[in-house]
Structure formats: structure tokens, C-alpha cells
Design a protein around this motif. Structure first.
Motif, PDB file in Angstrom:
ATOM      1  N   LEU A   1      12.273  11.071 -46.344  1.00  0.00           N
ATOM      2  CA  LEU A   1      11.506  11.172 -47.464  1.00  0.00           C
ATOM      3  C   LEU A   1      12.030  10.575 -48.950  1.00  0.00           C
ATOM      4  CD1 LEU A   1      10.155  14.799 -46.967  1.00  0.00           C
ATOM      5  CD2 LEU A   1       8.770  12.772 -47.207  1.00  0.00           C
ATOM      6  N   VAL A   2      13.631  10.824 -49.008  1.00  0.00           N
ATOM      7  CA  VAL A   2      14.311  10.335 -49.942  1.00  0.00           C
ATOM      8  C   VAL A   2      14.272   8.708 -49.820  1.00  0.00           C
ATOM      9  CG1 VAL A   2      16.610   9.801 -51.093  1.00  0.00           C
ATOM     10  CG2 VAL A   2      15.819  12.107 -50.365  1.00  0.00           C
ATOM     11  N   GLY A   3      14.163   8.234 -48.785  1.00  0.00           N
ATOM     12  CA  GLY A   3      14.293   6.584 -48.740  1.00  0.00           C
ATOM     13  C   GLY A   3      12.810   6.197 -49.102  1.00  0.00           C
ATOM     14  N   ALA A   4      11.773   7.067 -48.599  1.00  0.00           N
ATOM     15  CA  ALA A   4      10.461   6.443 -48.952  1.00  0.00           C
ATOM     16  C   ALA A   4      10.328   6.396 -50.615  1.00  0.00           C
ATOM     17  CB  ALA A   4       9.479   7.436 -48.215  1.00  0.00           C
ATOM     18  N   VAL A   5      10.687   7.545 -51.241  1.00  0.00           N
ATOM     19  CA  VAL A   5      10.627   7.296 -52.559  1.00  0.00           C
ATOM     20  C   VAL A   5      11.313   6.097 -53.275  1.00  0.00           C
ATOM     21  CG1 VAL A   5      11.324   8.749 -54.796  1.00  0.00           C
ATOM     22  CG2 VAL A   5      10.349   9.865 -52.697  1.00  0.00           C
ATOM     23  N   VAL A   6      12.551   5.751 -52.796  1.00  0.00           N
ATOM     24  CA  VAL A   6      13.352   4.861 -53.185  1.00  0.00           C
ATOM     25  C   VAL A   6      12.335   3.309 -53.044  1.00  0.00           C
ATOM     26  CG1 VAL A   6      15.212   3.148 -52.873  1.00  0.00           C
ATOM     27  CG2 VAL A   6      15.535   5.768 -52.795  1.00  0.00           C
ATOM     28  N   CYS A   7      11.585   3.327 -52.113  1.00  0.00           N
ATOM     29  CA  CYS A   7      10.953   2.093 -51.760  1.00  0.00           C
ATOM     30  C   CYS A   7       9.414   2.075 -52.473  1.00  0.00           C
ATOM     31  CB  CYS A   7      10.688   1.782 -50.209  1.00  0.00           C
ATOM     32  SG  CYS A   7      12.302   1.470 -49.406  1.00  0.00           S
ATOM     33  N   LEU A   8       9.074   3.297 -52.994  1.00  0.00           N
ATOM     34  CA  LEU A   8       7.843   3.266 -53.710  1.00  0.00           C
ATOM     35  C   LEU A   8       7.328   1.995 -54.514  1.00  0.00           C
ATOM     36  CD1 LEU A   8       7.251   7.191 -54.448  1.00  0.00           C
ATOM     37  CD2 LEU A   8       5.986   5.622 -52.666  1.00  0.00           C
ATOM     38  N   PRO A   9       8.239   1.281 -55.429  1.00  0.00           N
ATOM     39  CA  PRO A   9       8.114   0.288 -56.174  1.00  0.00           C
ATOM     40  C   PRO A   9       7.409  -0.871 -55.302  1.00  0.00           C
ATOM     41  CG  PRO A   9      10.139   0.915 -56.705  1.00  0.00           C
ATOM     42  CD  PRO A   9       9.559   1.842 -55.398  1.00  0.00           C
ATOM     43  N   PHE A  10       7.524  -0.877 -53.826  1.00  0.00           N
ATOM     44  CA  PHE A  10       7.030  -1.730 -52.983  1.00  0.00           C
ATOM     45  C   PHE A  10       5.450  -1.500 -52.647  1.00  0.00           C
ATOM     46  CE2 PHE A  10      11.574  -2.186 -52.436  1.00  0.00           C
ATOM     47  CZ  PHE A  10      11.612  -3.462 -52.790  1.00  0.00           C
ATOM     48  N   ALA A  11       4.888  -0.268 -53.059  1.00  0.00           N
ATOM     49  CA  ALA A  11       3.584   0.332 -52.645  1.00  0.00           C
ATOM     50  C   ALA A  11       2.549  -0.717 -52.923  1.00  0.00           C
ATOM     51  CB  ALA A  11       3.321   1.551 -53.332  1.00  0.00           C
ATOM     52  N   GLY A  12       2.386  -1.467 -53.969  1.00  0.00           N
ATOM     53  CA  GLY A  12       1.361  -2.409 -54.227  1.00  0.00           C
ATOM     54  C   GLY A  12       1.405  -3.446 -53.175  1.00  0.00           C
ATOM     55  N   GLN A  13       2.679  -4.167 -52.902  1.00  0.00           N
ATOM     56  CA  GLN A  13       2.825  -5.151 -51.910  1.00  0.00           C
ATOM     57  C   GLN A  13       2.385  -4.510 -50.488  1.00  0.00           C
ATOM     58  OE1 GLN A  13       6.599  -6.631 -51.454  1.00  0.00           O
ATOM     59  NE2 GLN A  13       6.808  -7.086 -53.578  1.00  0.00           N
ATOM     60  N   LEU A  14       2.718  -3.201 -50.101  1.00  0.00           N
ATOM     61  CA  LEU A  14       2.294  -2.782 -48.772  1.00  0.00           C
ATOM     62  C   LEU A  14       0.698  -2.662 -48.499  1.00  0.00           C
ATOM     63  CD1 LEU A  14       2.930  -1.373 -46.090  1.00  0.00           C
ATOM     64  CD2 LEU A  14       3.054   0.884 -47.313  1.00  0.00           C
ATOM     65  N   VAL A  15      -0.014  -2.141 -49.872  1.00  0.00           N
ATOM     66  CA  VAL A  15      -1.350  -2.090 -49.765  1.00  0.00           C
ATOM     67  C   VAL A  15      -2.093  -3.422 -49.583  1.00  0.00           C
ATOM     68  CG1 VAL A  15      -3.469  -1.454 -51.311  1.00  0.00           C
ATOM     69  CG2 VAL A  15      -1.515   0.097 -51.155  1.00  0.00           C
ATOM     70  N   SER A  16      -1.535  -4.443 -50.295  1.00  0.00           N
ATOM     71  CA  SER A  16      -2.148  -5.745 -50.314  1.00  0.00           C
ATOM     72  C   SER A  16      -2.127  -6.541 -48.995  1.00  0.00           C
ATOM     73  CB  SER A  16      -1.827  -6.737 -51.266  1.00  0.00           C
ATOM     74  OG  SER A  16      -0.420  -6.904 -51.285  1.00  0.00           O
ATOM     75  N   GLU A  17      -0.817  -6.326 -48.516  1.00  0.00           N
ATOM     76  CA  GLU A  17      -0.352  -6.928 -47.048  1.00  0.00           C
ATOM     77  C   GLU A  17      -0.951  -6.275 -45.776  1.00  0.00           C
ATOM     78  OE1 GLU A  17       3.751  -7.083 -46.942  1.00  0.00           O
ATOM     79  OE2 GLU A  17       4.032  -8.536 -48.860  1.00  0.00           O
ATOM     80  N   VAL A  18      -1.326  -4.825 -46.010  1.00  0.00           N
ATOM     81  CA  VAL A  18      -1.919  -4.226 -44.959  1.00  0.00           C
ATOM     82  C   VAL A  18      -3.223  -4.938 -44.667  1.00  0.00           C
ATOM     83  CG1 VAL A  18      -2.978  -2.067 -44.317  1.00  0.00           C
ATOM     84  CG2 VAL A  18      -0.774  -2.130 -44.870  1.00  0.00           C
ATOM     85  N   ALA A  19      -3.999  -5.224 -45.694  1.00  0.00           N
ATOM     86  CA  ALA A  19      -5.410  -5.741 -45.728  1.00  0.00           C
ATOM     87  C   ALA A  19      -5.417  -7.067 -44.841  1.00  0.00           C
ATOM     88  CB  ALA A  19      -6.182  -5.804 -47.131  1.00  0.00           C
ATOM     89  N   ASP A  20      -4.505  -7.822 -45.040  1.00  0.00           N
ATOM     90  CA  ASP A  20      -4.372  -9.055 -44.446  1.00  0.00           C
ATOM     91  C   ASP A  20      -3.539  -9.108 -43.042  1.00  0.00           C
ATOM     92  OD1 ASP A  20      -5.580 -10.125 -46.722  1.00  0.00           O
ATOM     93  OD2 ASP A  20      -3.919 -10.632 -47.621  1.00  0.00           O
TER      94      ASP A  20
END
Length: 313
Positions: free
Chosen positions: A191-210
Motif C-alpha cells: 500500500l505504501v508503494g502504491a501511494v508512492v507511485c500515485l503520480p503515475f495514475a494519469g499515465q496508467l489510466v491513459s495507457e490502459v485504454a490503449d
């Protein structure tokens, strides 16, 4: 004596599960890495793992770790679950697989040095000899897989940072397991690691679509098995042995990666690669062997907890 033997066998089995799943992760990362950027892949993996771990915690009614464990959980979560996964994904896009394997396999040596300095881990001659043999095997595998001119200074630096973060995370996690269960340490570290990586959430959302479905499934696989399951079995085994011996065990990973790449990707290894893999496995066997039949219990190994806790995975 029987209880000690049973504990050792369970720890060895847990360590085996870990190295097999971590080896499989290299194949999945190569598949998913073509569709996902390093940060997005790390975040997707950690979110998948955190969801699986949280569900298990709720079913088992684990509760929160004790206050004394949070500092170590936070450090290991930032270094190992967060920073390590991002820089390793990034580094593997900059260098060939062989160079990445060479540099990242400095990690177990750093674990041994930090463990001896900070955790007062014993450094028996068999452990040192086994690590030397395994590292020689990892170097052999790396050289045999390296592409001429396939490396960059940035990639090597990123892989080195990954090795340092891996070692720091393991050493920080070891004391945590004296008070928290392996499942707690893994869940909240993830969970701590996921919080650290939250700045990449926008990239993840856009890349999941493609991204193709196969890449997304590989990302989910990375979260559920090489992260949620393998990190929990790692913590279970680490609680019952030293950080140095567990670090040495991961030298089996390069040999298994060679085998899995052969079976899953059709990449036929050369004789030099096979020889390096054999050296890795031989070194692990030496490092985990004992000089006598009446060896003492592992340093810092806790007493087995009651059955109601989450020590079984």
C-alpha cells in the motif's frame, strides 16, 4: 528439534515459491513493458497486489500492524515496493536483459553487507562461498545475454539504484517481522508503494485504454502472484532466517529466468548461459547448507507464532 526442522522446511518451501514467481515476473514485465511506461506498470502492479492482499487481510481479520512496525514498513514500502519497481522497469528499457541482470544481482551482496552491519547477521564461510559462486554464475548469465552496445549509462545507473533500493528494503523489513505478521508487512508495504507511485495514475489510466488485453493481464498477474503472493512468502521465510541467507537464495532467479525464457518465449540458451545458470543454483545450495547436523537456529529467527496468526501462506 522436530519443530526446528519443520520450520526450516516451511521456510525453504516459501523461499522456493518466491524465487519461482519472481523469475516469472521477468517474462511478464517484458510482455507488459511494451504497452505500459515504467511508472504506470509499477502502479498497476502494486494496485493489483494491494487489492488481493487487502481482501485476504479482511478474510483473515488481520488488523493493523503494531505501532513499532510502521517505521520499517514505511521504509521498505518506499524503497522496495515503490522506488525499486519504477527504476527497475525504467532501467530494463535502457539496457539489455543481460546487463540488467548483472547490475541488479549486486543486491544480495549489498543485503549481506548491510545485514552484517545493521542487523548483526552472521557471515559464515559457506554463505560467503555460496554467494561468490552464485554471483559468478550471474555474471556469466549476464555476459552471455548481453548485446554489444545495448547498454546506456542511464540504464546502468537505474539498475544500480534498483539494487540499492532492494537491499535497503529487505534490511528494513527484517526487524518488522519480529512484531508484525508476514501478511501485514507485505500488505501495508504494498500500500505504501502504491501511494508512492500515485503520480503515475494519469499515465496508467491513459495507457490502459490503449494497451492490449494480454499486456493488462500480465500487469495484473505481476500484482497478484510475483507481488502479493511472492512477497508474502518471502516475508514468511525472512522471518525465520537471516537477511543475508535470503538474499543469497534469490541468486536462483537468473537460472530460472533462463529456463522460463526457453520454455515460454522459445529463447534457446547457449552453453555459456546454461553453465552460468548451473553456477547460480550451485551457489544457492552451498549458501543454504550447514556445516554440521546440529546447527544452531537461524539468527534473529522468531519463535513460531500461534496458529491463529497469518504466518502460514
Amino acid at each position: 528439534m522436530m519443530n526446528l526442522r519443520r520450520t526450516e522446511l516451511l521456510a525453504a518451501g516459501a523461499a522456493t515459491v518466491t524465487v519461482v514467481l519472481w523469475a516469472s515476473a521477468f517474462v511478464s514485465i517484458r510482455s507488459a513493458g511494451g504497452a505500459y511506461s515504467p511508472g504506470a506498470l509499477a502502479l498497476g502492479r502494486l494496485l493489483s497486489g494491494a487489492l488481493a492482499l487487502a481482501a485476504i487481510c479482511l478474510i483473515r481479520r488481520e488488523g493493523l500492524p503494531p505501532r513499532s512496525a510502521w517505521r520499517g514498513i514505511a521504509i521498505s514500502g518506499v524503497l522496495w515496493f515503490g522506488f525499486y519497481m519504477v527504476v527497475l522497469n525504467w532501467g530494463e528499457q535502457q539496457v539489455d536483459a543481460g546487463t540488467a541482470a548483472l547490475v541488479v544481482n549486486i543486491g544480495p551482496i549489498l543485503i549481506a553487507l548491510l545485514g552484517a552491519r545493521l542487523l548483526k547477521d552472521a557471515m559464515p564461510p559457506r554463505l560467503l562461498a555460496g554467494m561468490a559462486v552464485s554471483f559468478a554464475g550471474a555474471v556469466t548469465v549476464g555476459l552471455s545475454m548481453s548485446d554489444n552496445g545495448g547498454s546506456s549509462v542511464l540504464g546502468v545507473v537505474l539498475c544500480l539504484l534498483a539494487a540499492i533500493a532492494y537491499a535497503g528494503g529487505v534490511v528494513a523489513q527484517k526487524p518488522v517481522l519480529g512484531s508484525a505478521t508476514p501478511l501485514q508487512a507485505t500488505t501495508f508495504g504494498c500500500l505504501v508503494g502504491a501511494v508512492v507511485c500515485l503520480p503515475f495514475a494519469g499515465q496508467l489510466v491513459s495507457e490502459v485504454a490503449d494497451a492490449p488485453a494480454s499486456a493488462t493481464l500480465n500487469m495484473v498477474y505481476l500484482g497478484v502472484f510475483p507481488t502479493a503472493l511472492a512477497f508474502t512468502t518471502w516475508a514468511y521465510a525472512l522471518a525465520r532466517t537471516t537477511a543475508s541467507r535470503m538474499g543469497a537464495t534469490t541468486y536462483a532467479v537468473p537460472a530460472l529466468v533462463v529456463l522460463m525464457s526457453w520454455l515460454a518465449l522459445g529463447e534457446v540458451p547457449g552453453l555459456l548461459t546454461l553453465a552460468g545458470g548451473a553456477l547460480c543454483l550451485a551457489g544457492v545450495a552451498v549458501s543454504r547448507s550447514r556445516a554440521g547436523q546440529t546447527a544452531a537456529a537461524p539468527v534473529n529467527a522468531p519463535e513460531p507464532r500461534p496458529e491463529k496468526t497469518s504466518d502460514s501462506t
